[in-house]
Structure formats: C-alpha cells, structure tokens
Design an enzyme around this catalytic site. Structure first.
Site, PDB file in Angstrom:
ATOM      1  N   ARG B  51       0.806  -1.214   0.000  1.00  0.00           N
ATOM      2  CA  ARG B  51       0.000   0.000   0.000  1.00  0.00           C
ATOM      3  C   ARG B  51       0.847   1.275   0.000  1.00  0.00           C
ATOM      4  O   ARG B  51       0.713   2.151  -0.851  1.00  0.00           O
ATOM      5  CB  ARG B  51      -0.833  -0.042   1.282  1.00  0.00           C
ATOM      6  CG  ARG B  51      -2.012   0.815   1.358  1.00  0.00           C
ATOM      7  CD  ARG B  51      -2.677   0.569   2.714  1.00  0.00           C
ATOM      8  NE  ARG B  51      -3.257  -0.749   2.818  1.00  0.00           N
ATOM      9  CZ  ARG B  51      -4.485  -1.052   2.386  1.00  0.00           C
ATOM     10  NH1 ARG B  51      -5.228  -0.130   1.845  1.00  0.00           N
ATOM     11  NH2 ARG B  51      -4.956  -2.277   2.502  1.00  0.00           N
ATOM     12  N   THR B  52       1.754   1.363   0.960  1.00  0.00           N
ATOM     13  CA  THR B  52       2.593   2.563   1.084  1.00  0.00           C
ATOM     14  C   THR B  52       3.541   2.689  -0.106  1.00  0.00           C
ATOM     15  O   THR B  52       3.761   3.772  -0.641  1.00  0.00           O
ATOM     16  CB  THR B  52       3.388   2.506   2.404  1.00  0.00           C
ATOM     17  OG1 THR B  52       2.478   2.315   3.476  1.00  0.00           O
ATOM     18  CG2 THR B  52       4.172   3.775   2.632  1.00  0.00           C
ATOM     19  N   LYS B  80      21.916 -10.898   2.072  1.00  0.00           N
ATOM     20  CA  LYS B  80      23.278 -11.426   2.157  1.00  0.00           C
ATOM     21  C   LYS B  80      24.033 -10.844   3.340  1.00  0.00           C
ATOM     22  O   LYS B  80      25.238 -11.025   3.460  1.00  0.00           O
ATOM     23  CB  LYS B  80      24.037 -11.134   0.857  1.00  0.00           C
ATOM     24  CG  LYS B  80      23.383 -11.790  -0.348  1.00  0.00           C
ATOM     25  CD  LYS B  80      24.136 -11.451  -1.632  1.00  0.00           C
ATOM     26  CE  LYS B  80      23.303 -11.791  -2.857  1.00  0.00           C
ATOM     27  NZ  LYS B  80      23.213 -10.635  -3.781  1.00  0.00           N
ATOM     28  N   ARG B 101      11.411   2.034   4.003  1.00  0.00           N
ATOM     29  CA  ARG B 101      10.627   1.428   5.075  1.00  0.00           C
ATOM     30  C   ARG B 101      11.435   0.256   5.610  1.00  0.00           C
ATOM     31  O   ARG B 101      12.038  -0.495   4.838  1.00  0.00           O
ATOM     32  CB  ARG B 101       9.287   0.936   4.569  1.00  0.00           C
ATOM     33  CG  ARG B 101       8.383   0.425   5.695  1.00  0.00           C
ATOM     34  CD  ARG B 101       7.129  -0.128   5.099  1.00  0.00           C
ATOM     35  NE  ARG B 101       6.160  -0.553   6.079  1.00  0.00           N
ATOM     36  CZ  ARG B 101       5.127   0.173   6.490  1.00  0.00           C
ATOM     37  NH1 ARG B 101       4.968   1.408   6.055  1.00  0.00           N
ATOM     38  NH2 ARG B 101       4.256  -0.317   7.335  1.00  0.00           N
ATOM     39  N   HIS B 129       5.974   7.157  11.207  1.00  0.00           N
ATOM     40  CA  HIS B 129       5.473   7.016   9.838  1.00  0.00           C
ATOM     41  C   HIS B 129       4.936   8.392   9.437  1.00  0.00           C
ATOM     42  O   HIS B 129       3.726   8.598   9.348  1.00  0.00           O
ATOM     43  CB  HIS B 129       4.378   5.941   9.819  1.00  0.00           C
ATOM     44  CG  HIS B 129       3.948   5.522   8.447  1.00  0.00           C
ATOM     45  ND1 HIS B 129       4.588   5.916   7.288  1.00  0.00           N
ATOM     46  CD2 HIS B 129       2.912   4.738   8.036  1.00  0.00           C
ATOM     47  CE1 HIS B 129       3.968   5.383   6.249  1.00  0.00           C
ATOM     48  NE2 HIS B 129       2.954   4.667   6.685  1.00  0.00           N
TER      49      HIS B 129
END
Ligand SMILES: [Zn+2]
Lengths: 155, 302
Positions: B51-52, B80, B101, B129
């Site tokens: 969504r974001t 890794k 994010r 956020h």
C-alpha cells in the site's frame, strides 16, 4: 581512622584528580566510563571505605589527569553523589559535585531490543529528559524510546 | 525543507507542515506534472508494505521521476547480510532521494545520518510514519476546512499505535481537543499525554465508543495490531474491543468524518462504507498528493 590518615587518602597524589563518594559498587563502572583503564597514568582506587554519609563508599585517584565538566558528568548517571577534587602540587585547588548532563553518548545501551543501535554498529545517543514526576529518563535519538534509570546498562 | 530528510513528524515545524499541506492541495488539482523528470527516486522497502510503496511510487512517477529500488529485503543484498549503512551509501550513488521502510526502530534516523541524499521515512518499525501523519492532517483539513479547534477522537490501540502518537503530537500545534477511547490496557502512553499537557491542551479518556461520537468532528479508528503486542494473551483480551456500525453514527455531528489508516479488520463494519461520513478510502488517496508535495519540496522543485 584519625583525621590525619583520612586526609592522606585524599591527598596522596601530588597532581591529579580524586573522585570521592562513589557508591562502592559503582567504582569499576566509573573507571570504565571515564576510560581510566585505558590510560597509562598511575591509578589508585578503594572500595568498601568507611563513609559517614553513605556507610560505605569508593574512591578513585588518578595522577596527572584532569577532567572537563562534560567528561566527568558522564559518571553522574551511576554516581550522582560523587565529588571531584583536583590536586595540584599536593594542594586541593578545586572541589565540585557532578551534574547530570543534557546528553549521553556512547556509554549506555538502548533498552529497546528492536532499536537500530542494538541491531547494527551504531553509536548510541540519548537526550536526558524528565517525566511529569521529574524522574530522569534517557530518550534514544534513533528509536525515540525512553530508557529509565533502572534499565540503564553500560556498554 | 530542501534537501532535508523527513524521519519523524517532529522534524517539521507547524509552518513546514502547513506548507506541505498547501502544496499537496495544488497537486490534488494537478497531479500530473513533469517537475521531477530528471530525478531518480529510490524506493527501499526492506519491510514489505504494498500500500505505502505503491502510493510513493505512483506519486513519484506522476511527477515524471524514475523509480528504482526493491519491495522486500528478500530480493535485495540485505539478505546477504549487508548493513543498512552500506545499502544506503550504495543506493545514494544512484538516486537523488531515498524513500525507505524498515522493520527496525530508528533505522530511518540512522540512514538520514549516513546518507548524502535526503531520506523520507515510510515507516521504521513501531516508531514513526510521518507521511501517514501528513496525509491524516491533510484529510482532516480537507473535510473540516480547518485544522484549528477541532474535537478529535482516537479509537482502538492508543498504546502501541504509532499513527496515533505522531498525529497527536502534530495536532498539538492546532489547539485540538482530544477524546481518547481505548481498552484500559491500551491507553495512550504517558509521554504522549504529557506532550498534550505541555501544549496546554485537553484530553479525555474513555473506554466506551458510542457515548463519545456526538462530541467529535473526526472519528479516527485504528486497528488493534497483533504484531505490536509483546504478550499474545494481552492481544486476545482486547482484539475485538470496538466495532463501529452505521447506527452508532445517528447522533454524530453532521460534519463528522470517519478516518482509518487501513487496512481495517473488524473495527469498522462494512455498513459504514456507504455513509457520507466514511472517509477512509479517500484518505488513502490523499497520500499520493502529500507524498508528491514532500518529494517536490525536498528536491527543491516547488
Ligand atoms: Zn533506541
């Protein structure tokens, strides 16, 4: 102990700093926080010494070493009762208490296990804040969580 | 604002917040503009959030920017064992702005300190956020015509819900009256309440939802999120605490709007969706304009 001998404990170094009135169980932490174990200067310390105020206290003496306020204030978190005595040529030239600093860098671990400082090699930075009951807390610059006094763990 | 990272809503002053909201209004009127045609925006979703991510990438592409990046850590070199610092330094060679994010709290602040290009935090763990916060403010202002002197009601998990914490902090600039509805176990943390108090504003706490609705201009519902709970038993006790139904809105103020950061579970009944008071789907759409405003401002094109 006679007054004379007590005096001797404090003034036995010719030049340097005496940190007195340290809680006896915090002496090693203070040595570590100030990095005294990394120096080549002569260093003396005592624990379980008699103290009228605290019952038992610790003391540290380090030759040829003087501290900036900012540097010495780091120990205020573990030894708020500590007194700093500066000695030059066997004379006490300055005596002061430690004060809690506005920021705490590097020495304390963040209480939040999911904080970036506990996941990767990131130096910790905290602002010292006081809650509504005037209780001191460390606010993490990264995760913004507060570490309270009883959770303070030194790196 | 130019070249400045946005990690936490507290990084912005009241004036900066208002500037972004004003800019977002102009992008809502004209979302397709070529102003970032020569810019590359990196979209690094170490933690997936479709969504974001789509909202950011759509915002960037509508402004003509190229978008590079990854949608989960599994498809990147992070798997890794590369450190966040190394990933950020590498990606900054190829981009003018990084949207990130990450599941770790504080990761965005750390990235902003090591990165030579600005960072926009699209969510760092349970911490911040800020673009969600800006789109909430935009939605409130758009539906109420103002941000000042409103009665705002938060419902649900006020303890762990980062959205509520950030929005509360931001609303402290606007003389808000806060109505806080939550189970006793999920009250707003005292640090956030102290912030309200030091802004000399008022809050009231409740456990029942219906009685408070007539007092509100905005009804902000939140999901009680299982993953935020350290103790699963605590979650089981409170997970079904609130369920907003259409009939509960009968005595609401006519200007009331229902907001929700989405996705919802069962806290808003689907019969509310058809009400003119339901605003949560438009709210999400506003995210694109706010993100356009932010990217354009940070890249110095507005
Ligand atoms: Zn932290």
């Amino acid at each position: 102990m006679s007054d004379k001998r007590k005096e001797l404990i404090v003034s036995a170094i010719s030049n340097g700093t005496v940190i007195d009135h340290i809680p006896t169980d915090r002496v090693f932490q203070v040595i570590k926080i100030l990095g005294l174990d990394q120096l080549s200067n002569p260093l003396y310390f005592g624990v379980n010494l008699e103290s009228k105020k605290f019952g038992s206290k610790g003391i540290i003496k380090v030759s040829n070493k003087f501290f900036e306020h900012e540097e010495i204030n780091k120990i205020a978190l573990v030894a708020p009762s500590a007194t700093l005595i500066e000695i030059r040529d066997y004379e006490v030239v300055d005596k002061r208490d430690v004060t809690i600093p506005e920021t705490v860098d590097k020495i304390v671990k963040c209480v939040n296990p999911n904080c970036i400082t506990n996941k990767e090699e990131v130096t910790t930075h905290f602002n010292v804040i006081y809650d509504e009951n005037n209780v001191m807390k460390l606010s993490c610059r990264y995760c913004e969580k507060n570490t309270s006094k009883e959770n303070i763990f030194f790196i | 604002m130019k070249n400045k990272s946005l990690v936490s809503i507290n990084d912005y002053t009241k004036d900066e917040i208002i500037r972004i909201l004003d800019l977002a209004e102009s992008f809502e009127r004209q979302p397709r503009q070529d102003i970032l045609k020569d810019k590359v925006i990196a979209s690094l979703f170490f933690e997936p959030s479709t969504r974001t991510r789509l909202s950011f990438e759509s915002a960037a592409q509508q402004l003509g920017a190229s978008v590079i990046g990854f949608s989960s850590a599994a498809t990147s070199s992070v798997q890794k064992g590369e450190t966040l610092k190394d990933t950020i330094l590498t990606v900054s060679n190829y981009s003018d702005l990084i949207v990130m994010r990450h599941s770790v709290d504080g990761s965005a602040r750390w990235a902003s300190e090591v990165s030579p290009v600005p960072i926009i935090n699209a969510g760092d763990g349970a911490n911040q956020h800020p673009t969600q916060c800006l789109l909430d403010l935009y939605s409130i202002r758009k539906t109420q015509g103002t941000l000042d002197n409103l009665d705002i009601m938060f419902v649900g998990d006020l303890k762990y819900g980062r959205t509520v914490h950030s929005l509360t902090m931001a609303l402290c600039h606007f003389n808000t009256r806060f109505h806080l509805v939550s189970p006793v176990e999920l009250k707003l943390p005292s640090a956030v309440k102290q912030h309200i108090k030091s802004a000399k504003l008022q809050y009231e706490q409740y456990t029942e939802l219906s009685e408070v609705i007539p007092k509100a201009d905005i009804l902000y519902m939140t999901r009680i999120q299982r993953e935020r709970f350290p103790d699963p038993i605590e979650y089981e006790k409170v997970k079904n605490s609130y369920n907003l139904t259409l009939s509960m809105l009968e005595n609401a103020r006519p200007n009331l709007k229902v907001l929700h950061p989405l996705p919802r579970v069962n806290e808003i009944n689907t019969d509310v969706d058809s009400s003119p008071m339901a605003y949560y789907f438009q709210q999400a759409q506003n995210g694109v304009y706010v993100r356009q405003a932010l990217m354009a401002a940070i890249l110095g094109r507005v």
